[in-house]
Design an enzyme around this catalytic site. Sequence first.
Site, PDB file in Angstrom:
ATOM      1  N   ARG A 153      20.625 -49.341  57.344  1.00  0.00           N
ATOM      2  CA  ARG A 153      19.853 -49.089  56.103  1.00  0.00           C
ATOM      3  C   ARG A 153      20.509 -48.172  55.008  1.00  0.00           C
ATOM      4  O   ARG A 153      19.825 -47.352  54.212  1.00  0.00           O
ATOM      5  CB  ARG A 153      18.403 -48.450  56.385  1.00  0.00           C
ATOM      6  N   SER A 156       9.112 -52.762  56.234  1.00  0.00           N
ATOM      7  CA  SER A 156       8.904 -51.573  56.843  1.00  0.00           C
ATOM      8  C   SER A 156       9.011 -50.363  56.156  1.00  0.00           C
ATOM      9  O   SER A 156       9.957 -50.120  55.243  1.00  0.00           O
ATOM     10  CB  SER A 156      10.162 -51.464  57.737  1.00  0.00           C
ATOM     11  N   GLU A 201      11.231 -45.720  53.825  1.00  0.00           N
ATOM     12  CA  GLU A 201      12.661 -46.724  53.319  1.00  0.00           C
ATOM     13  C   GLU A 201      12.675 -46.974  52.234  1.00  0.00           C
ATOM     14  O   GLU A 201      13.804 -46.705  51.424  1.00  0.00           O
ATOM     15  CB  GLU A 201      12.655 -47.977  54.596  1.00  0.00           C
TER      16      GLU A 201
HETATM   17  N1  EPU Z   1       5.799 -51.927  67.990  1.00  0.00           N
HETATM   18  C1  EPU Z   1       4.689 -51.488  68.298  1.00  0.00           C
HETATM   19  N2  EPU Z   1       3.569 -51.434  67.637  1.00  0.00           N
HETATM   20  C2  EPU Z   1       3.773 -51.980  66.162  1.00  0.00           C
HETATM   21  C3  EPU Z   1       4.948 -52.288  65.901  1.00  0.00           C
HETATM   22  C4  EPU Z   1       6.124 -52.302  66.659  1.00  0.00           C
HETATM   23  O1  EPU Z   1       4.779 -51.129  69.551  1.00  0.00           O
HETATM   24  O2  EPU Z   1       2.708 -51.897  65.360  1.00  0.00           O
HETATM   25  C5  EPU Z   1       6.937 -52.018  68.874  1.00  0.00           C
HETATM   26  C6  EPU Z   1       7.515 -53.384  69.170  1.00  0.00           C
HETATM   27  O3  EPU Z   1       6.771 -53.678  70.416  1.00  0.00           O
HETATM   28  C7  EPU Z   1       8.831 -53.142  69.529  1.00  0.00           C
HETATM   29  C8  EPU Z   1       9.193 -52.026  68.589  1.00  0.00           C
HETATM   30  O4  EPU Z   1       8.023 -51.476  68.257  1.00  0.00           O
HETATM   31  O5  EPU Z   1       8.904 -52.943  71.033  1.00  0.00           O
HETATM   32  C9  EPU Z   1      10.292 -52.483  67.504  1.00  0.00           C
HETATM   33  O6  EPU Z   1       9.352 -53.408  66.607  1.00  0.00           O
HETATM   34  P1  EPU Z   1      10.050 -54.800  65.932  1.00  0.00           P
HETATM   35  O7  EPU Z   1      10.978 -55.571  66.806  1.00  0.00           O
HETATM   36  O8  EPU Z   1       8.816 -55.490  65.368  1.00  0.00           O
HETATM   37  O9  EPU Z   1      11.023 -54.135  64.889  1.00  0.00           O
HETATM   38  P2  EPU Z   1      10.811 -52.764  63.996  1.00  0.00           P
HETATM   39  O10 EPU Z   1      11.708 -51.562  64.556  1.00  0.00           O
HETATM   40  O11 EPU Z   1       9.279 -52.482  63.689  1.00  0.00           O
HETATM   41  C10 EPU Z   1      13.028 -53.469  62.572  1.00  0.00           C
HETATM   42  C11 EPU Z   1      13.382 -53.631  61.124  1.00  0.00           C
HETATM   43  C12 EPU Z   1      12.756 -54.788  60.261  1.00  0.00           C
HETATM   44  C13 EPU Z   1      13.164 -55.836  61.020  1.00  0.00           C
HETATM   45  C14 EPU Z   1      12.776 -55.904  62.553  1.00  0.00           C
HETATM   46  C15 EPU Z   1      13.592 -57.104  63.248  1.00  0.00           C
HETATM   47  C16 EPU Z   1      13.505 -51.143  60.269  1.00  0.00           C
HETATM   48  C17 EPU Z   1      12.981 -50.011  59.746  1.00  0.00           C
HETATM   49  N3  EPU Z   1      12.891 -52.314  60.389  1.00  0.00           N
HETATM   50  O12 EPU Z   1      11.614 -53.598  62.559  1.00  0.00           O
HETATM   51  O13 EPU Z   1      13.086 -54.655  58.851  1.00  0.00           O
HETATM   52  O14 EPU Z   1      12.809 -57.083  60.507  1.00  0.00           O
HETATM   53  O15 EPU Z   1      13.419 -54.707  63.169  1.00  0.00           O
HETATM   54  O16 EPU Z   1      14.938 -56.698  63.206  1.00  0.00           O
HETATM   55  O17 EPU Z   1      14.754 -50.994  60.887  1.00  0.00           O
HETATM   56  C18 EPU Z   1      12.349 -53.919  56.838  1.00  0.00           C
HETATM   57  O18 EPU Z   1      13.548 -53.283  56.945  1.00  0.00           O
HETATM   58  O19 EPU Z   1      11.680 -54.100  55.751  1.00  0.00           O
HETATM   59  C19 EPU Z   1      12.111 -54.758  57.979  1.00  0.00           C
HETATM   60  C20 EPU Z   1      11.149 -55.590  58.163  1.00  0.00           C
END
Ligand code: EPU
Length: 344
Positions: free
Chosen positions: A164, A233, A329
């Site tokens: 990012r 995010s 972000e």
């Molecule tokens: N989780 C929870 N509760 C929640 C949300 C997430 O427990 O309410 C846990 C999930 O179960 C999982 C972990 O957190 O084990 C990660 O969640 P997820 O795979 O949904 O991805 P994220 O880390 O929340 C990141 C990016 C997203 C991208 C996804 C998929 C960042 C800040 N965000 O989200 O990017 O789409 O991975 O690769 O790096 C964005 O930047 O706007 C964005 C949507």
Amino acid sequence: MNIQQHVQLKPFNTLNLSAVASHYAQIQTEDHLLEALDYAERQKLNVLVLSGGSNMLLPEHIHALVLHMDIQGLDIIAEDDLTQTIAVGAGQIWHDFVLWTTSKNLFGLQNLALIPGLVGASPVQNIGAYGVEVGEFIDLVRVYDRQLKTFASITATDCQFSYRHSIFKDNPNRYIITQVNFKLLKKPDLKINYGDLKTAVGENKTAENLQNQVIHIRQSKLPDPNEYPNAGSFFKNPVICQAEYDQIAQLFPNLPHYPQANNQVKIAAGWLIDQAGWKGKKLDMVGMFHKQALVLVNYDNATLQHVKATYHAVQQDILNKFKIHLEPEPVLFDENGLLRSHHD
Ligand code: EPU
């Protein structure tokens, strides 16, 4: 090129924050950009570059010239045995461009389908999802360099892409991106190892299916900005050192974590926010989404002040519970159209 005054930017930012710009111009060519910059200099106005508005926090009144980037164009400019290079105008819609690449059997960007915003903003925060970051497929970025007062091409290496982040974040007022050149693969090399994506893709390992599954997963977790105004995010996933992680893991062994280079560990901010009780919780009219706690939603007619009240409360709770600082972000602007640090 026409400069308008007192323009409401609410339809142009995906959080739907009411923000009135004192001056506004739509930029469809590089010549428009030069004219607009000249106007700003003569009128002693700061310049705020607005792209898809999907990653920005705007105050209610902005005394500056807002440049709304709308440069189109999609041209194949080079080809070899393995790759094709496509020059894309900064104003092209990101998701439509990704769909176009798949329809032309060009590979690499499928994991980044449905990310909101325009092509010109994609290198700035090195957009990423499901194990792919856009920087891997960028050849060069064409910019207007406001310091040297000339157009220039910045190679991918010089963009210094990381999670990012890029040089465009380090030098926020220096470069205005007008075009991005992507080097895409002619043979598929699909990245399907990311968590639930692997299961979703199953045995049908085609680029089209990969793209469709990414779209499906995003639609099932992330709110549509037309229904629930949001900026994706809202916080970055914190990257901490192994020793710090080991300490937290003793208390919270279920914290999702992803080992990184240099003895660092990325941890899931969404999980922290969820565990702190913020999933589906609102403060006034701004809250964290009930299906993905990392996404902040404007449920009514919130202004930047409401957004700040909610995200400061979330940050404070996470600090109290986990001793971790969450970094927003989206980028934050002040009333003079200048980028502000979230720490001020
Ligand atoms: N989780 C929870 N509760 C929640 C949300 C997430 O427990 O309410 C846990 C999930 O179960 C999982 C972990 O957190 O084990 C990660 O969640 P997820 O795979 O949904 O991805 P994220 O880390 O929340 C990141 C990016 C997203 C991208 C996804 C998929 C960042 C800040 N965000 O989200 O990017 O789409 O991975 O690769 O790096 C964005 O930047 O706007 C964005 C949507």
